[in-house]
Design a protein around this motif. Sequence first.
Motif, PDB file in Angstrom:
ATOM      1  N   THR A 111      34.327   2.654  47.824  1.00 46.00           N
ATOM      2  CA  THR A 111      34.546   3.490  46.642  1.00 46.00           C
ATOM      3  C   THR A 111      33.296   3.652  45.788  1.00 46.00           C
ATOM      4  OG1 THR A 111      36.775   2.550  46.579  1.00 46.00           O
ATOM      5  CG2 THR A 111      36.087   3.848  44.680  1.00 46.00           C
ATOM      6  N   SER A 137      36.571   9.855  54.152  1.00 49.78           N
ATOM      7  CA  SER A 137      37.669   9.161  53.488  1.00 49.78           C
ATOM      8  C   SER A 137      38.749   8.887  54.535  1.00 49.78           C
ATOM      9  CB  SER A 137      38.200   9.996  52.318  1.00 49.78           C
ATOM     10  OG  SER A 137      39.205   9.304  51.623  1.00 49.78           O
ATOM     11  N   GLY A 141      44.216   7.393  51.901  1.00 52.30           N
ATOM     12  CA  GLY A 141      43.879   7.491  50.492  1.00 52.30           C
ATOM     13  C   GLY A 141      44.750   8.480  49.748  1.00 52.30           C
ATOM     14  N   ARG A 155      44.024   1.449  51.223  1.00 50.86           N
ATOM     15  CA  ARG A 155      44.571   2.637  50.554  1.00 50.86           C
ATOM     16  C   ARG A 155      43.949   2.821  49.167  1.00 50.86           C
ATOM     17  NH1 ARG A 155      48.983   5.017  52.925  1.00 50.86           N
ATOM     18  NH2 ARG A 155      50.291   3.774  54.336  1.00 50.86           N
ATOM     19  N   LYS A 158      40.251   4.042  49.264  1.00 48.24           N
ATOM     20  CA  LYS A 158      40.064   5.445  49.633  1.00 48.24           C
ATOM     21  C   LYS A 158      40.650   6.394  48.584  1.00 48.24           C
ATOM     22  CE  LYS A 158      37.761   4.983  53.464  1.00 48.24           C
ATOM     23  NZ  LYS A 158      36.342   5.420  53.566  1.00 48.24           N
ATOM     24  N   ALA A 159      41.742   5.989  47.938  1.00 52.51           N
ATOM     25  CA  ALA A 159      42.280   6.798  46.840  1.00 52.51           C
ATOM     26  C   ALA A 159      41.272   6.841  45.698  1.00 52.51           C
ATOM     27  CB  ALA A 159      43.613   6.222  46.352  1.00 52.51           C
ATOM     28  N   ASN A 162      38.444   9.173  46.653  1.00 53.36           N
ATOM     29  CA  ASN A 162      38.845  10.576  46.506  1.00 53.36           C
ATOM     30  C   ASN A 162      38.797  11.026  45.047  1.00 53.36           C
ATOM     31  OD1 ASN A 162      39.305  10.406  49.228  1.00 53.36           O
ATOM     32  ND2 ASN A 162      41.505  10.782  49.124  1.00 53.36           N
TER      33      ASN A 162
END
Length: 232
Positions: A111, A137, A141, A155, A158-159, A162
Amino acid sequence: MQKTVLITGANRGLGLEFSRQYAEAGWRVIATCRKPESAKALLALADEYSSVQIEALDVTDFAEIDGLSEQLADEVIDVLLNNAGVYGDTPEHGFGALDYQVWQTTLLINTIAPVKLAEAFLPHLERGANKLIASVSSLMGSVTDNTSGGSLVYRSSKAGLNAALKSLSIDLRSLGIGVLILHPGWVKTDMGGENALIDVEQSITGMRQVIKSFTLSQSGQFIKYDGTIMPW
């Protein structure tokens, strides 16, 4: 004029195939990884293509990132390709037994480091033709797509990536710099496993086409290797 791509995590999997395909397509490739001396496949690629330049880079070491930026101060970079990443989750460390140090490290790699790289290499990108930050990514995410739970570490990392990149796409638009968030598909790599649906070559071929056809109007979009727009 020959274009230049800087790729992180270039020693194996997606990063290695990105390096191979870009070199084959005539690009200059600055391929980075933590330990170049043991990256046999990448070293072999550099022997095959004189356009491949290997540089040592640990994306968790921000002083190293700044150092490489300074070392390449006179270079033009057309595409910054943030590929380095880790999974982080393990069966023995699910909810109730989470390893928070591993979670912090995963967030740092997946991130925070891509944003630091964008910051450090912004001047190089401003001089480029493509002016593109592309980051690998994952559909994992996507908050909308999460119907199965689990994988808290991966998760969330990657969220977070994003969300950060969506903000960058807005912040950098006035400079003409685009931001592209890529979903590589479920790929047969060390992370994806043997049950994955597609091979590395198919994934990279598709993502390179998405990168090639990118326009600034798409900045901030989350796009699958086949061109499909992904849900947030």
